[in-house]
Design a protein around this motif. Structure first.
Motif, PDB file in Angstrom:
ATOM      1  N   UNK A  76      -2.666   9.394  11.856  1.00 49.44           N
ATOM      2  CA  UNK A  76      -1.976   9.658  10.586  1.00 49.44           C
ATOM      3  C   UNK A  76      -1.315   8.389  10.068  1.00 49.44           C
ATOM      4  N   UNK A  77      -0.612   7.686  10.946  1.00 43.79           N
ATOM      5  CA  UNK A  77       0.064   6.450  10.526  1.00 43.79           C
ATOM      6  C   UNK A  77      -0.930   5.432   9.969  1.00 43.79           C
ATOM      7  N   UNK A  78      -2.046   5.259  10.663  1.00 44.41           N
ATOM      8  CA  UNK A  78      -3.010   4.245  10.235  1.00 44.41           C
ATOM      9  C   UNK A  78      -3.703   4.638   8.937  1.00 44.41           C
ATOM     10  N   UNK A  79      -4.006   5.920   8.769  1.00 43.78           N
ATOM     11  CA  UNK A  79      -4.636   6.368   7.522  1.00 43.78           C
ATOM     12  C   UNK A  79      -3.685   6.230   6.341  1.00 43.78           C
ATOM     13  N   UNK A  80      -2.413   6.545   6.556  1.00 44.21           N
ATOM     14  CA  UNK A  80      -1.442   6.422   5.470  1.00 44.21           C
ATOM     15  C   UNK A  80      -1.274   4.957   5.069  1.00 44.21           C
ATOM     16  N   UNK A  81      -1.351   4.057   6.057  1.00 43.68           N
ATOM     17  CA  UNK A  81      -1.217   2.632   5.759  1.00 43.68           C
ATOM     18  C   UNK A  81      -2.446   2.099   5.028  1.00 43.68           C
ATOM     19  N   UNK A  82      -3.625   2.538   5.446  1.00 42.62           N
ATOM     20  CA  UNK A  82      -4.868   2.037   4.857  1.00 42.62           C
ATOM     21  C   UNK A  82      -5.185   2.672   3.507  1.00 42.62           C
ATOM     22  N   UNK A  83      -4.790   3.943   3.339  1.00 40.21           N
ATOM     23  CA  UNK A  83      -5.111   4.671   2.102  1.00 40.21           C
ATOM     24  C   UNK A  83      -3.841   5.360   1.587  1.00 40.21           C
ATOM     25  N   UNK A  84      -2.897   4.592   1.067  1.00 40.38           N
ATOM     26  CA  UNK A  84      -1.574   5.133   0.726  1.00 40.38           C
ATOM     27  C   UNK A  84      -1.572   6.228  -0.336  1.00 40.38           C
ATOM     28  N   UNK A  85      -2.577   6.281  -1.187  1.00 43.61           N
ATOM     29  CA  UNK A  85      -2.611   7.316  -2.228  1.00 43.61           C
ATOM     30  C   UNK A  85      -3.239   8.618  -1.743  1.00 43.61           C
ATOM     31  N   UNK A  86      -3.880   8.564  -0.610  1.00 44.61           N
ATOM     32  CA  UNK A  86      -4.566   9.742  -0.076  1.00 44.61           C
ATOM     33  C   UNK A  86      -3.582  10.636   0.684  1.00 44.61           C
ATOM     34  N   UNK A  87      -3.729  11.939   0.512  1.00 47.66           N
ATOM     35  CA  UNK A  87      -2.928  12.911   1.249  1.00 47.66           C
ATOM     36  C   UNK A  87      -3.609  13.205   2.593  1.00 47.66           C
ATOM     37  N   UNK A  88      -2.808  13.432   3.618  1.00 48.46           N
ATOM     38  CA  UNK A  88      -3.338  13.720   4.951  1.00 48.46           C
ATOM     39  C   UNK A  88      -2.789  15.059   5.437  1.00 48.46           C
ATOM     40  N   UNK A  89      -3.689  15.990   5.717  1.00 54.81           N
ATOM     41  CA  UNK A  89      -3.319  17.301   6.249  1.00 54.81           C
ATOM     42  C   UNK A  89      -3.937  17.420   7.636  1.00 54.81           C
ATOM     43  N   UNK A  90      -3.134  17.797   8.619  1.00 51.46           N
ATOM     44  CA  UNK A  90      -3.582  17.885  10.002  1.00 51.46           C
ATOM     45  C   UNK A  90      -3.864  19.339  10.379  1.00 51.46           C
ATOM     46  N   UNK A  91      -4.975  19.553  11.067  1.00 48.88           N
ATOM     47  CA  UNK A  91      -5.322  20.868  11.595  1.00 48.88           C
ATOM     48  C   UNK A  91      -5.348  20.748  13.118  1.00 48.88           C
ATOM     49  N   UNK A  92      -4.680  21.660  13.811  1.00 49.32           N
ATOM     50  CA  UNK A  92      -4.607  21.519  15.269  1.00 49.32           C
ATOM     51  C   UNK A  92      -4.435  22.854  15.964  1.00 49.32           C
ATOM     52  N   UNK A  93      -4.939  22.914  17.208  1.00 50.63           N
ATOM     53  CA  UNK A  93      -4.702  24.081  18.050  1.00 50.63           C
ATOM     54  C   UNK A  93      -3.320  24.009  18.680  1.00 50.63           C
ATOM     55  N   UNK A  94      -2.727  22.797  18.713  1.00 43.24           N
ATOM     56  CA  UNK A  94      -1.364  22.619  19.207  1.00 43.24           C
ATOM     57  C   UNK A  94      -0.420  22.812  18.027  1.00 43.24           C
ATOM     58  N   UNK A  95       0.290  23.924  18.001  1.00 41.82           N
ATOM     59  CA  UNK A  95       1.083  24.230  16.811  1.00 41.82           C
ATOM     60  C   UNK A  95       2.567  24.460  17.132  1.00 41.82           C
ATOM     61  N   UNK A  96       3.124  23.584  17.988  1.00 40.62           N
ATOM     62  CA  UNK A  96       4.541  23.741  18.293  1.00 40.62           C
ATOM     63  C   UNK A  96       5.382  22.772  17.459  1.00 40.62           C
ATOM     64  N   UNK A  97       6.681  23.038  17.426  1.00 42.62           N
ATOM     65  CA  UNK A  97       7.587  22.281  16.581  1.00 42.62           C
ATOM     66  C   UNK A  97       7.620  20.788  16.823  1.00 42.62           C
TER      67      UNK A  97
END
Length: 216
Positions: A76-97
């Motif tokens: 997530x950090x690297x994608x936000x740095x490389x593509x700052x205008x792009x939104x990043x949504x994460x999907x995961x089986x690990x869903x704790x706080x």
């Protein structure tokens, strides 16, 4: 189609190393005419090349990929740095706080658990496109807390020795604890760190060592 609230077209790229999950998500998104699938990939290297080759509004990425891929927070950090205008949504089986807090702190615009309704993916995409952050209703309170997990002293000891190259059996022998106890402490620490494997622990070594320092 009632899950769609954002008015406008959205180009979505998907990253997941499980073919069935990837195909299922693509099929569901294609049911919404205003969502365009820019492409999909099973690994982060190919995914980065895809993002660099065309405009993408939202990257929908799995948290836990293959062993040779970075962990979700690092990605997530690297994608936000490389593509700052792009939104990043994460999907995961690990869903704790703790995991959700770390992902949001890294710059993710939303989180969807794999046990949720598929339309929640649409809601997360729409939220990101309108400047909001989507998390499952059951986890909304994570936004009210800090971003770093709190490891107990014993969990910190286990993680430290894992990073030094020791096995769970060796750690149990060193501290005179049962293998079951050390395994449970390792599992608890992994949940708090939002990781699922030793490879992911080694990949985020610097961050974990910083947490160790704060716990001492």
């Amino acid at each position: 189609m009632s899950a769609r609230t954002y008015i406008g077209s959205v180009r979505v790229a998907l990253l997941d190393d499980h073919a069935l999950v990837l195909k299922g998500l693509v099929a569901h998104l294609k049911a919404y005419p205003s969502l365009t699938i820019a492409g999909s990939s099973p690994n982060s290297q190919h995914f980065r090349a895809l993002l660099a080759s065309m405009p993408v509004d939202v990257a929908l990425i799995d948290y836990s990929l293959a062993a040779d891929d970075p962990d979700g927070v690092t990605l997530v950090r690297s994608l936000r740095a490389a593509f700052p205008r792009m939104k990043v949504v994460v999907v995961s089986a690990f869903d704790d706080g703790p995991l959700v807090r770390r992902l949001l702190a890294a710059g993710a615009h939303g989180f969807v658990g794999k046990s949720q309704d598929p339309d929640d993916v649409i809601r997360a995409i729409d939220a990101a496109m309108t400047g909001r952050v989507y998390v499952p209703p059951a986890l909304e309170r994570v936004l009210e807390y800090g971003t770093d997990p709190k490891l107990s002293p014993k969990e910190t000891d286990v993680i430290h020795h894992l990073l030094e190259g020791m096995t769970v059996t060796q750690i149990a022998e060193k501290f005179g604890r049962s293998l079951k106890t050390i395994s449970a402490q390792k599992s608890s620490a992994f949940r708090k760190l939002g990781i699922g494997s030793d490879n992911q622990l080694y990949a985020m070594r610097d961050h974990v060592r910083a947490l160790e320092g704060g716990a001492e």
